[in-house]
Enzyme design. Structure first.
Site, PDB file in Angstrom:
ATOM      1  N   GLN A 183      38.995  -9.270 -26.964  1.00  0.00           N
ATOM      2  CA  GLN A 183      40.165  -9.359 -27.852  1.00  0.00           C
ATOM      3  C   GLN A 183      40.776  -7.986 -28.123  1.00  0.00           C
ATOM      4  OE1 GLN A 183      37.238 -10.889 -28.354  1.00  0.00           O
ATOM      5  NE2 GLN A 183      37.463 -12.857 -29.367  1.00  0.00           N
ATOM      6  N   ASP A 224      36.007 -12.719 -40.476  1.00  0.00           N
ATOM      7  CA  ASP A 224      36.079 -14.165 -40.268  1.00  0.00           C
ATOM      8  C   ASP A 224      35.682 -14.911 -41.526  1.00  0.00           C
ATOM      9  OD1 ASP A 224      36.974 -14.113 -37.659  1.00  0.00           O
ATOM     10  OD2 ASP A 224      34.966 -13.978 -36.824  1.00  0.00           O
ATOM     11  N   ASN A 234      32.056 -10.986 -39.046  1.00  0.00           N
ATOM     12  CA  ASN A 234      33.214 -10.720 -38.195  1.00  0.00           C
ATOM     13  C   ASN A 234      32.759 -10.834 -36.747  1.00  0.00           C
ATOM     14  OD1 ASN A 234      36.039  -9.984 -38.081  1.00  0.00           O
ATOM     15  ND2 ASN A 234      35.384  -8.021 -37.247  1.00  0.00           N
ATOM     16  N   LYS A 235      33.631 -10.514 -35.825  1.00  0.00           N
ATOM     17  CA  LYS A 235      33.318 -10.632 -34.407  1.00  0.00           C
ATOM     18  C   LYS A 235      32.028  -9.903 -34.054  1.00  0.00           C
ATOM     19  CE  LYS A 235      35.613 -12.521 -32.342  1.00  0.00           C
ATOM     20  NZ  LYS A 235      35.532 -13.974 -32.312  1.00  0.00           N
TER      21      LYS A 235
END
Length: 282
Positions: A183, A224, A234-235
């Site tokens: 991403q 997230d 989070n990621k």
């Protein structure tokens, strides 16, 4: 955690250009009851042509817990029901009245704005606050994508950077590629280039070396989900960056709206972590 791509698919535009997405507040755990109440009132109102989808968006998440795989259901927006509608006096009265008679919060005095407009407003407010934390000539590392492509516009983490630049500060961005789905490479680096913001794309395992060399001044990421105690999910890879930032004495900031906070999740250990397909890393 899950990508925001699924949320975007749920909120894909309707074939009716007059319909816009709005939020109705509900107590967490009562979303389905509010959804049913709204649906029933619309059916009795004779205004069905002014409404589209009424959703409590959920997804199945495969998680590992104590060595066991299990599938759980996760709500994208705990405590909210999403309503696609044409906003006018009649539809606003129906939704407002529904909120009051069911005893849920949300009976605002003024008409709500569409989700997209409210999201941009909140992102810009966040950006203005966060920009004060960044100094001129800072080199800022970010992980994954928390920009305009992940929101309705401006972004959360990247929104802070955009706001700092709009305030006249010269900021350089260092973007982790963010494996396994890239991403950072495919989204963050691209959208910053479109805005003419200086960005350098690095391999995920290069950030520690750059910190050791003094080539990173701060880290800012999105989230997230945030648990009630402040734990942030989070990621994948964000934890590594946070530990490295602490080791090197660098400020680590999380930019996220209040809707990211899940008060029903006590801490990070209670947040389900999705197990992605093996094909993504092969």
């Amino acid at each position: 955690m899950t990508d925001t791509d699924n949320t975007s698919a749920v909120l894909a535009p309707s074939s009716n250009p007059d319909l816009r997405w709005y939020v109705v507040h509900a107590y967490s755990g009562m979303e389905k009851a509010v959804e049913r109440n709204i649906t029933e009132r619309i059916a009795r109102s004779g205004m069905a042509d002014k409404f589209g989808r009424i959703l409590v968006p959920t997804e199945e998440v495969v998680e590992m817990k104590n060595g066991q795989r299990r599938t759980t259901e996760r709500r994208f927006f705990p405590g909210y029901v999403l309503v696609e509608m044409v906003m006018d006096d009649d539809t606003w009265h129906l939704i407002k009245h529904t909120s009051k008679v069911t005893g849920f919060v949300g009976g605002a005095k003024n008409r709500p704005v569409p989700i997209s407009e409210e999201d941009v407003r909140l992102n810009r407010a966040m950006g203005a606050h966060g920009a004060a934390l960044l100094s001129d000539h800072m080199r800022v590392l970010t992980h994954c994508n928390a920009g305009a492509l992940a929101t309705a516009g401006h972004g959360t983490a990247l929104g802070v950077i955009r706001s700092a630049i709009e305030a006249g500060k010269r900021i350089e961005v260092i973007a982790d590629e963010t494996r396994p789905f890239l991403q950072g490479a495919r989204l963050t680096a691209w959208e910053l280039q479109q805005d003419g913001i200086p960005v350098t794309l690095i391999a995920d395992n290069a950030s520690g070396l750059l910190m050791q060399r003094g080539e990173i001044d701060a880290v800012i990421v999105g989230a997230d989900r945030i648990a009630a105690n402040g734990d942030v999910a989070n990621k994948i890879g964000t934890y590594n960056v946070a530990v490295l930032a602490r080791h090197h004495g660098l400020p680590f900031y999380v930019a996220a709206p209040l809707s990211t906070i899940d008060v029903n999740t006590p801490n990070g250990n209670a947040i389900p972590i999705e197990e992605r397909a093996a094909a993504e890393v092969l």
